[in-house]
Scaffold this active site. Structure first.
Site, PDB file in Angstrom:
ATOM      1  N   ASP A   8       0.839  -1.105   0.167  1.00  0.00           N
ATOM      2  CA  ASP A   8      -0.075   0.131   0.032  1.00  0.00           C
ATOM      3  C   ASP A   8       0.864   1.200   0.146  1.00  0.00           C
ATOM      4  O   ASP A   8       1.946   1.071  -0.200  1.00  0.00           O
ATOM      5  CB  ASP A   8      -0.965  -0.011   1.140  1.00  0.00           C
ATOM      6  CG  ASP A   8      -0.238   0.237   2.505  1.00  0.00           C
ATOM      7  OD1 ASP A   8       0.847   0.284   2.392  1.00  0.00           O
ATOM      8  OD2 ASP A   8      -1.033   0.216   3.535  1.00  0.00           O
ATOM      9  N   HIS A   9       0.437   2.365   0.383  1.00  0.00           N
ATOM     10  CA  HIS A   9       1.000   3.478   0.088  1.00  0.00           C
ATOM     11  C   HIS A   9       2.328   3.538   1.280  1.00  0.00           C
ATOM     12  O   HIS A   9       3.367   3.981   1.155  1.00  0.00           O
ATOM     13  CB  HIS A   9       0.320   4.735   0.297  1.00  0.00           C
ATOM     14  CG  HIS A   9      -0.642   4.865   1.677  1.00  0.00           C
ATOM     15  ND1 HIS A   9      -1.819   4.017   1.545  1.00  0.00           N
ATOM     16  CD2 HIS A   9      -0.615   5.539   2.637  1.00  0.00           C
ATOM     17  CE1 HIS A   9      -2.531   4.146   2.652  1.00  0.00           C
ATOM     18  NE2 HIS A   9      -1.860   4.740   3.361  1.00  0.00           N
ATOM     19  N   CYS A  65       2.836  -3.378   4.026  1.00  0.00           N
ATOM     20  CA  CYS A  65       2.208  -2.205   4.357  1.00  0.00           C
ATOM     21  C   CYS A  65       2.737  -1.618   5.474  1.00  0.00           C
ATOM     22  O   CYS A  65       3.767  -1.850   6.013  1.00  0.00           O
ATOM     23  CB  CYS A  65       0.727  -2.482   4.529  1.00  0.00           C
ATOM     24  SG  CYS A  65       0.380  -3.641   5.812  1.00  0.00           S
ATOM     25  N   GLY A  66       1.921  -0.599   6.358  1.00  0.00           N
ATOM     26  CA  GLY A  66       2.824  -0.021   7.583  1.00  0.00           C
ATOM     27  C   GLY A  66       3.078  -0.933   8.577  1.00  0.00           C
ATOM     28  O   GLY A  66       4.274  -1.026   9.049  1.00  0.00           O
ATOM     29  N   THR A  67       2.094  -2.047   8.915  1.00  0.00           N
ATOM     30  CA  THR A  67       2.805  -3.077   9.846  1.00  0.00           C
ATOM     31  C   THR A  67       2.805  -4.494   9.399  1.00  0.00           C
ATOM     32  O   THR A  67       3.422  -5.283   9.859  1.00  0.00           O
ATOM     33  CB  THR A  67       1.673  -3.028  10.957  1.00  0.00           C
ATOM     34  OG1 THR A  67       0.305  -3.536  10.404  1.00  0.00           O
ATOM     35  CG2 THR A  67       1.426  -1.871  11.624  1.00  0.00           C
ATOM     36  N   GLY A  68       2.119  -4.698   8.212  1.00  0.00           N
ATOM     37  CA  GLY A  68       2.113  -5.993   7.645  1.00  0.00           C
ATOM     38  C   GLY A  68       0.783  -6.576   8.018  1.00  0.00           C
ATOM     39  O   GLY A  68       0.200  -7.683   7.393  1.00  0.00           O
ATOM     40  N   GLY A  70      -2.753  -5.731   8.352  1.00  0.00           N
ATOM     41  CA  GLY A  70      -3.825  -5.667   7.402  1.00  0.00           C
ATOM     42  C   GLY A  70      -3.652  -6.617   6.220  1.00  0.00           C
ATOM     43  O   GLY A  70      -4.423  -7.262   5.798  1.00  0.00           O
ATOM     44  N   HIS A  98       6.957 -24.877   9.556  1.00  0.00           N
ATOM     45  CA  HIS A  98       5.873 -25.524  10.464  1.00  0.00           C
ATOM     46  C   HIS A  98       4.514 -25.109   9.841  1.00  0.00           C
ATOM     47  O   HIS A  98       3.543 -26.038   9.972  1.00  0.00           O
ATOM     48  CB  HIS A  98       5.841 -25.054  11.758  1.00  0.00           C
ATOM     49  CG  HIS A  98       7.050 -25.344  12.700  1.00  0.00           C
ATOM     50  ND1 HIS A  98       7.117 -24.979  14.007  1.00  0.00           N
ATOM     51  CD2 HIS A  98       8.203 -26.094  12.336  1.00  0.00           C
ATOM     52  CE1 HIS A  98       8.233 -25.756  14.499  1.00  0.00           C
ATOM     53  NE2 HIS A  98       8.931 -25.992  13.464  1.00  0.00           N
ATOM     54  N   ASN A  99       4.209 -24.109   9.273  1.00  0.00           N
ATOM     55  CA  ASN A  99       3.009 -23.834   8.461  1.00  0.00           C
ATOM     56  C   ASN A  99       2.970 -23.651   7.222  1.00  0.00           C
ATOM     57  O   ASN A  99       1.769 -23.465   6.666  1.00  0.00           O
ATOM     58  CB  ASN A  99       2.576 -22.234   9.319  1.00  0.00           C
ATOM     59  CG  ASN A  99       2.764 -22.062  10.570  1.00  0.00           C
ATOM     60  OD1 ASN A  99       3.780 -21.683  11.190  1.00  0.00           O
ATOM     61  ND2 ASN A  99       2.012 -23.077  11.481  1.00  0.00           N
ATOM     62  N   ARG A 109       6.894   0.354   7.948  1.00  0.00           N
ATOM     63  CA  ARG A 109       7.245   1.533   8.758  1.00  0.00           C
ATOM     64  C   ARG A 109       7.976   1.184  10.158  1.00  0.00           C
ATOM     65  O   ARG A 109       8.589   2.072  10.587  1.00  0.00           O
ATOM     66  CB  ARG A 109       5.833   2.138   9.346  1.00  0.00           C
ATOM     67  CG  ARG A 109       5.053   2.917   8.076  1.00  0.00           C
ATOM     68  CD  ARG A 109       3.904   3.431   8.744  1.00  0.00           C
ATOM     69  NE  ARG A 109       3.250   4.559   7.785  1.00  0.00           N
ATOM     70  CZ  ARG A 109       1.787   4.758   7.747  1.00  0.00           C
ATOM     71  NH1 ARG A 109       1.156   4.319   8.605  1.00  0.00           N
ATOM     72  NH2 ARG A 109       1.566   5.698   6.776  1.00  0.00           N
ATOM     73  N   ARG A 132       4.883 -34.278  11.185  1.00  0.00           N
ATOM     74  CA  ARG A 132       4.084 -33.930  11.952  1.00  0.00           C
ATOM     75  C   ARG A 132       3.182 -32.833  11.809  1.00  0.00           C
ATOM     76  O   ARG A 132       2.248 -32.330  12.052  1.00  0.00           O
ATOM     77  CB  ARG A 132       4.573 -33.716  13.479  1.00  0.00           C
ATOM     78  CG  ARG A 132       5.557 -32.560  13.649  1.00  0.00           C
ATOM     79  CD  ARG A 132       6.355 -32.778  15.069  1.00  0.00           C
ATOM     80  NE  ARG A 132       7.468 -31.936  15.235  1.00  0.00           N
ATOM     81  CZ  ARG A 132       7.237 -30.634  15.859  1.00  0.00           C
ATOM     82  NH1 ARG A 132       6.138 -30.457  16.404  1.00  0.00           N
ATOM     83  NH2 ARG A 132       8.496 -30.142  15.881  1.00  0.00           N
ATOM     84  N   HIS A 133       3.712 -31.697  11.000  1.00  0.00           N
ATOM     85  CA  HIS A 133       3.228 -30.655  10.675  1.00  0.00           C
ATOM     86  C   HIS A 133       2.162 -30.726   9.473  1.00  0.00           C
ATOM     87  O   HIS A 133       1.356 -29.908   9.319  1.00  0.00           O
ATOM     88  CB  HIS A 133       4.320 -29.499  10.188  1.00  0.00           C
ATOM     89  CG  HIS A 133       5.365 -29.255  11.283  1.00  0.00           C
ATOM     90  ND1 HIS A 133       5.166 -28.514  12.554  1.00  0.00           N
ATOM     91  CD2 HIS A 133       6.743 -29.617  11.428  1.00  0.00           C
ATOM     92  CE1 HIS A 133       6.147 -28.546  13.145  1.00  0.00           C
ATOM     93  NE2 HIS A 133       7.202 -29.190  12.512  1.00  0.00           N
TER      94      HIS A 133
END
Length: 146
Positions: A8-9, A65-68, A70, A98-99, A109, A132-133
């Site tokens: 994003d911006h 994004c700013g935090t990741g 969203g 694992h995932n 940011r 196991r994962h």
């Protein structure tokens, strides 16, 4: 390996730097936008990358994004996506091992670009451990069918 990337911006400058970093490392990078740092809505760009990964047009996705946060929430709404918001290389490695995460979201940011480069290196070079994962990831994916 094919990587779809967007931001994003708030994540635009880091997206530009990370896309160049990945291309320099030999990855085939598809930049899904935006083209500048004008205000945009992050779900629109999370969807583009998630659809690329879900459809097999990209092996992995990168969202900034700013935090990741969203971006991860939005990307996870697309069937077949396991997006993780990561702030350390160790978390990136574990999210793959694992995932079997297929999209990584990072903060433009609050995390320096050098740390995000290390996060991408860990994410893109770590294989799913299986074993196991496997059953756990299958249970996660089965939730989409409910």
């Amino acid at each position: 390996m094919r990587i779809s990337i967007a931001s994003d911006h708030a994540g635009f400058d880091q997206k530009q730097a990370l896309a160049a970093y990945l291309a320099d490392k030999g990855y085939a990078v598809t930049d899904r936008g935006p083209e500048n740092d004008d205000r945009v809505d992050y779900p629109d760009f999370a969807e583009l990358v998630a659809e690329d990964v879900a459809a097999g047009r990209a092996d992995f996705g990168v969202l900034v994004c700013g935090t990741g946060i969203g971006m991860a929430i939005a990307a996870n709404k697309v069937h077949g996506i396991r997006a993780v918001n990561v702030v350390t290389p160790q978390f990136a490695q574990l999210s793959r091992e694992h995932n079997n995460a297929n999209i990584v979201t990072v903060s433009g940011r609050f995390v320096p670009v050098e740390e995000n480069e290390a996060i991408l290196d860990a994410f893109l070079t770590t294989d799913f451990a299986g074993g196991r994962h496997t059953g756990r990831v299958e249970k996660i994916m089965a939730l989409e069918e409910k």
